[in-house]
Design an enzyme around this catalytic site. Structure first.
Site, short mmCIF file in Angstrom:
data_model
loop_
_atom_site.label_atom_id
_atom_site.label_comp_id
_atom_site.label_asym_id
_atom_site.label_seq_id
_atom_site.Cartn_x
_atom_site.Cartn_y
_atom_site.Cartn_z
N ASP A 35 0.89 -1.29 -0.01
CA ASP A 35 -0.11 -0.02 -0.03
C ASP A 35 0.76 0.94 0.00
OD1 ASP A 35 1.00 0.32 2.59
OD2 ASP A 35 -0.65 -0.89 3.53
N LYS A 51 -4.68 0.02 -2.79
CA LYS A 51 -6.00 -0.50 -2.25
C LYS A 51 -6.64 0.60 -1.51
CE LYS A 51 -3.86 -1.62 2.24
NZ LYS A 51 -3.27 -2.95 3.28
#
Length: 327
Positions: free
Chosen positions: A179, A203
């Site tokens: 991420d 994400k």
């Protein structure tokens, strides 16, 4: 210097003492007097209702006290606060909390209306209790260091795993950040492998531990992928990430997480995932052996004793911690 262990970190403390004795032997030619370093005598009594009473069974007056304790539960946090108080009342010169995993580090800001900032609360109570400094590994957000009004020794957990990856001589290596928050950690890891490439996953999370969607930014086709993160909790994200990466043509996918929280359906997710292996440190040791037995070779535990031991040695002997743990 005296080193003591909390209830959660006895095995790790023993290993740290082994490292300290090796460092002492290595520097003995510099005139350092050799003296065996072993865990100090600290008794943790508990009343029948769970009330905790720590008792130092040796003098700590005018000593630099190092207390190794992972603060991954409310009992461990309370035990730590009481040990700090006991040491200060016994006249210790300084108290260093060695917390390989610092709890509540995911609560570093208010993401929701009327929510707490748990990491700030924890920093406040530890400092108020009388802690002189804290040593920890891979805080979820490095800005948490600013919550403490005492020195924070923030160790880079990448060092724990880089040697392991190098030993396995993985070719066509691609490092992936799971991420946006892990981009710096993963890119730093990438620097240790000049031939590697870099990618990341974008994400969208709708609530804690629940992912709405994710997309891969970068090319992993024909590559051996290593996902680098600071913690692994339920492994839901890592399971979906491994499926996405393999669907994009990767040859294999592994994951590294400094802190193996491994809660909820973590073991089921690991077993059913496309991960070749998950590498974690022993910063959270309490249930790792049981969990390791469930998934066999898919879970690899690598000790953080070396970077902690070297850092304590550097602190006590006024040496550069950064140089001792250089990647």
């Amino acid at each position: 210097m005296k080193i003591f262990s909390g209830s959660s970190s006895q095995e790790l403390t023993n290993q740290i003492c082994v490292i300290l004795n090796k460092e002492q032997k290595r520097f003995s030619s510099m005139g350092i007097v050799e003296q065996e370093i072993i865990p100090g005598k600290l008794k943790i009594d508990k009343f029948s209702d769970g009330e905790i009473l720590p008792l130092f069974q040796e003098s700590v007056r005018d000593e630099d006290v190092f207390f190794v304790q992972t603060t991954n539960s409310s009992d461990n946090i309370m035990e730590t606060l009481l040990v700090i108080d006991a040491a200060k009342r016994a006249g210790c010169k300084s108290f260093t909390l060695v917390a390989p995993f610092q709890a509540y580090s995911r609560q570093d800001k208010t993401d929701h209306l009327r929510s707490s900032i748990g990491s700030k609360v924890l920093a406040d109570v530890l400092t108020t209790a009388g802690m002189t400094r804290v040593m920890t590994i891979d805080l979820h957000a490095s800005a948490i260091q600013g919550f403490y009004n005492v020195p924070v020794i923030h160790l880079n957990g990448n060092k724990i795993f880089i040697d392991y990856i190098k030993e396995h001589q993985i070719e066509d290596l691609t490092i992936v950040a799971p991420d946006q928050g892990a981009v710096k950690r993963a890119s730093d890891f990438c620097k240790a492998f000049p031939e590697s490439t870099f990618a990341m996953i974008n994400k969208k999370r709708i609530r804690p531990n629940e992912i709405h969607s994710m997309e891969l930014v970068g090319d992993v086709e024909g590559r051996n992928v290593v996902i680098v993160d600071d913690m692994a909790d339920t492994l839901g994200t890592l399971k979906k990430a491994s499926e996405l990466i393999m669907a994009k043509g990767a040859k294999s996918v592994r994951a590294i997480a400094t802190h193996g929280i491994l809660s909820g359906a973590a073991m089921e997710n690991l077993y059913s995932s496309q991960l070749t292996e998950l590498m974690v440190s022993d910063s959270i040791p309490s249930t790792l052996q049981k969990e390791k037995d469930q998934v066999g070779d898919k879970l690899k535990v690598i000790s953080c004793d070396r970077i902690i031991g070297k850092s304590i040695w550097g602190l006590v002997n006024r040496q550069s911690i950064h140089e001792l743990n250089a990647i």
